[in-house]
Design a protein around this motif. Structure first.
Motif, short mmCIF file in Angstrom:
data_model
loop_
_atom_site.label_atom_id
_atom_site.label_comp_id
_atom_site.label_asym_id
_atom_site.label_seq_id
_atom_site.Cartn_x
_atom_site.Cartn_y
_atom_site.Cartn_z
N ALA A 26 -27.00 -26.23 24.98
CA ALA A 26 -27.35 -25.91 26.47
C ALA A 26 -26.61 -26.84 27.06
O ALA A 26 -26.52 -28.40 26.63
CB ALA A 26 -28.74 -26.45 26.34
N ASP A 27 -26.37 -26.63 28.29
CA ASP A 27 -25.54 -27.60 29.10
C ASP A 27 -26.44 -28.96 29.23
O ASP A 27 -25.66 -29.90 29.54
CB ASP A 27 -25.05 -26.91 30.55
N ALA A 28 -27.63 -28.92 29.50
CA ALA A 28 -28.24 -30.07 29.64
C ALA A 28 -28.74 -30.92 28.54
O ALA A 28 -29.22 -32.06 28.49
CB ALA A 28 -29.64 -29.55 30.29
N ASP A 29 -28.51 -30.38 27.37
CA ASP A 29 -28.71 -30.97 26.03
C ASP A 29 -27.57 -30.88 24.94
O ASP A 29 -27.62 -29.93 23.96
CB ASP A 29 -29.97 -30.39 25.51
N ASP A 30 -26.62 -31.77 25.02
CA ASP A 30 -25.57 -31.53 24.26
C ASP A 30 -25.94 -31.90 22.78
O ASP A 30 -24.95 -31.84 21.74
CB ASP A 30 -24.55 -32.57 24.68
N ARG A 31 -27.19 -32.51 22.24
CA ARG A 31 -27.40 -32.95 20.85
C ARG A 31 -28.12 -31.77 19.96
O ARG A 31 -28.25 -32.17 18.95
CB ARG A 31 -28.37 -34.07 21.11
N SER A 32 -28.57 -30.84 20.51
CA SER A 32 -29.22 -29.91 19.60
C SER A 32 -28.33 -28.65 19.79
O SER A 32 -28.72 -27.70 20.61
CB SER A 32 -30.32 -29.71 20.31
N PRO A 33 -27.44 -28.27 18.97
CA PRO A 33 -26.66 -26.96 18.80
C PRO A 33 -27.65 -25.86 18.64
O PRO A 33 -28.66 -25.69 17.72
CB PRO A 33 -25.85 -27.10 17.74
N LEU A 34 -27.57 -24.89 19.34
CA LEU A 34 -28.40 -23.62 19.44
C LEU A 34 -27.58 -22.44 18.44
O LEU A 34 -28.32 -21.56 18.20
CB LEU A 34 -28.63 -23.16 20.58
N GLY A 35 -26.28 -22.57 18.20
CA GLY A 35 -25.50 -21.50 17.55
C GLY A 35 -24.05 -22.12 17.35
O GLY A 35 -23.91 -23.01 17.46
N HIS A 36 -23.56 -21.10 16.87
CA HIS A 36 -21.98 -21.35 16.54
C HIS A 36 -21.37 -20.03 16.66
O HIS A 36 -21.73 -18.98 16.57
CB HIS A 36 -22.10 -21.58 14.79
N VAL A 37 -19.91 -20.46 17.06
CA VAL A 37 -18.98 -19.15 17.37
C VAL A 37 -17.63 -19.76 16.89
O VAL A 37 -17.41 -20.67 17.09
CB VAL A 37 -18.97 -18.75 18.73
N VAL A 38 -16.82 -18.77 16.31
CA VAL A 38 -15.59 -18.94 15.89
C VAL A 38 -14.77 -17.86 15.99
O VAL A 38 -14.89 -16.75 15.90
CB VAL A 38 -16.09 -19.39 14.27
N VAL A 39 -13.37 -18.33 16.18
CA VAL A 39 -12.21 -17.42 16.00
C VAL A 39 -11.30 -17.70 14.76
O VAL A 39 -10.88 -18.88 14.78
CB VAL A 39 -11.54 -17.56 17.40
N LYS A 40 -11.01 -16.70 14.13
CA LYS A 40 -10.36 -17.11 12.81
C LYS A 40 -9.16 -15.97 12.89
O LYS A 40 -9.42 -15.04 12.57
CB LYS A 40 -11.19 -16.98 11.37
N PRO A 41 -7.99 -16.81 13.41
CA PRO A 41 -6.72 -15.84 13.20
C PRO A 41 -6.58 -15.28 11.81
O PRO A 41 -6.73 -16.11 10.70
CB PRO A 41 -5.58 -16.82 13.81
N THR A 42 -6.24 -14.07 11.72
CA THR A 42 -6.09 -13.41 10.47
C THR A 42 -4.64 -12.85 9.99
O THR A 42 -4.23 -12.78 8.99
CB THR A 42 -7.14 -12.34 10.05
N SER A 43 -4.14 -12.65 11.10
CA SER A 43 -2.46 -11.88 11.10
C SER A 43 -2.08 -12.11 12.54
O SER A 43 -2.66 -12.47 13.50
CB SER A 43 -2.77 -10.45 10.46
N ALA A 44 -0.82 -11.68 12.60
CA ALA A 44 -0.01 -11.68 13.96
C ALA A 44 -0.98 -10.98 15.16
O ALA A 44 -1.14 -9.79 14.92
CB ALA A 44 1.26 -11.09 13.73
N GLY A 45 -1.29 -11.70 15.81
CA GLY A 45 -2.24 -11.10 17.06
C GLY A 45 -3.50 -10.73 16.85
O GLY A 45 -4.08 -10.47 17.77
N THR A 46 -4.02 -11.01 15.53
CA THR A 46 -5.30 -10.59 15.30
C THR A 46 -6.29 -11.59 14.71
O THR A 46 -5.96 -12.71 14.26
CB THR A 46 -5.28 -9.44 14.20
N ALA A 47 -7.64 -11.68 15.20
CA ALA A 47 -8.36 -12.85 14.75
C ALA A 47 -10.05 -12.02 14.52
O ALA A 47 -9.99 -11.15 15.22
CB ALA A 47 -8.58 -14.01 15.58
N GLU A 48 -10.50 -12.81 13.61
CA GLU A 48 -12.02 -12.22 13.19
C GLU A 48 -12.80 -13.35 14.32
O GLU A 48 -12.76 -14.52 14.36
CB GLU A 48 -12.29 -12.36 11.78
N VAL A 49 -14.06 -12.62 14.98
CA VAL A 49 -14.94 -13.66 15.43
C VAL A 49 -16.19 -13.51 14.70
O VAL A 49 -16.60 -12.37 14.47
CB VAL A 49 -15.04 -12.93 16.92
#
Length: 178
Positions: A75-98
């Motif tokens: 939350a913008d008001a609370d940097d200390r308590s993550p609410l979740g996780h998002v990630v981009v993992k490149p897998t091949s030329a021009g493609t990534a898994e989210v």
């Protein structure tokens, strides 16, 4: 490189920030991974501090190699308590898994969709970090909330994937966004 992404408020939902994971996030990371529903859908579940530290180290190393661009969702008001996780993992030329997950206390608030959508826009536009033209979001076929998040974020169902035990014991869905 440090990247922080802003997610504007949406109605009553607060503004969010996507920022790199930090060592101080370890307690929140472990708490999130104690949730049986989260463990049901994740290929890897963290059960102790040593595993959580290794995971945090892998996130940092992923940024250094541009092979795993992961963010804690806070939350913008609370940097200390993550609410979740998002990630981009490149897998091949021009493609990534989210990928993503949401802590139990943050589910049902639209946080996942807002974070995934922001991440997706950034990933397709961040040519200085990694050149991507295609994002894939894969989830278990029975994970209906993840299917709704994918569709809400503009990912189109591409194909159904057969089970591939042990990592993927059930069939899956592959959604694509360009």
């Amino acid at each position: 490189m440090t990247v922080v992404l802003s997610v504007p408020p949406a109605g009553p939902a607060p503004a969010l920030r996507l920022r790199p994971w930090q060592p101080d996030d370890l307690p929140a990371l472990l708490a999130a991974h104690r949730d049986p529903l989260l463990r049901r859908w994740l290929a890897t579940s963290l059960t102790g501090e040593a595993e959580a530290r290794q995971w945090l180290d892998a996130q940092e190393a992923g940024w250094a190699r541009a092979s795993r661009l992961s963010f804690a969702v806070v939350a913008d008001a609370d940097d200390r308590s993550p609410l979740g996780h998002v990630v981009v993992k490149p897998t091949s030329a021009g493609t990534a898994e989210v990928g993503y997950w949401t802590a139990a206390r943050a589910r049902g608030l639209g946080i996942a969709a807002r974070a995934v959508d922001t991440l997706s826009h950034w990933a397709l536009d961040a040519q200085d970090v990694v050149a991507l033209t295609r994002l894939e979001l894969v989830h278990a076929g029975g994970n209906h909330p993840s299917c709704r998040v994918a569709v809400k974020c503009g990912y189109v169902l591409q194909d159904l994937l057969p089970a591939a035990p042990p990592a993927f014991p059930a069939e899956g869905h592959r959604h694509v966004r360009r």
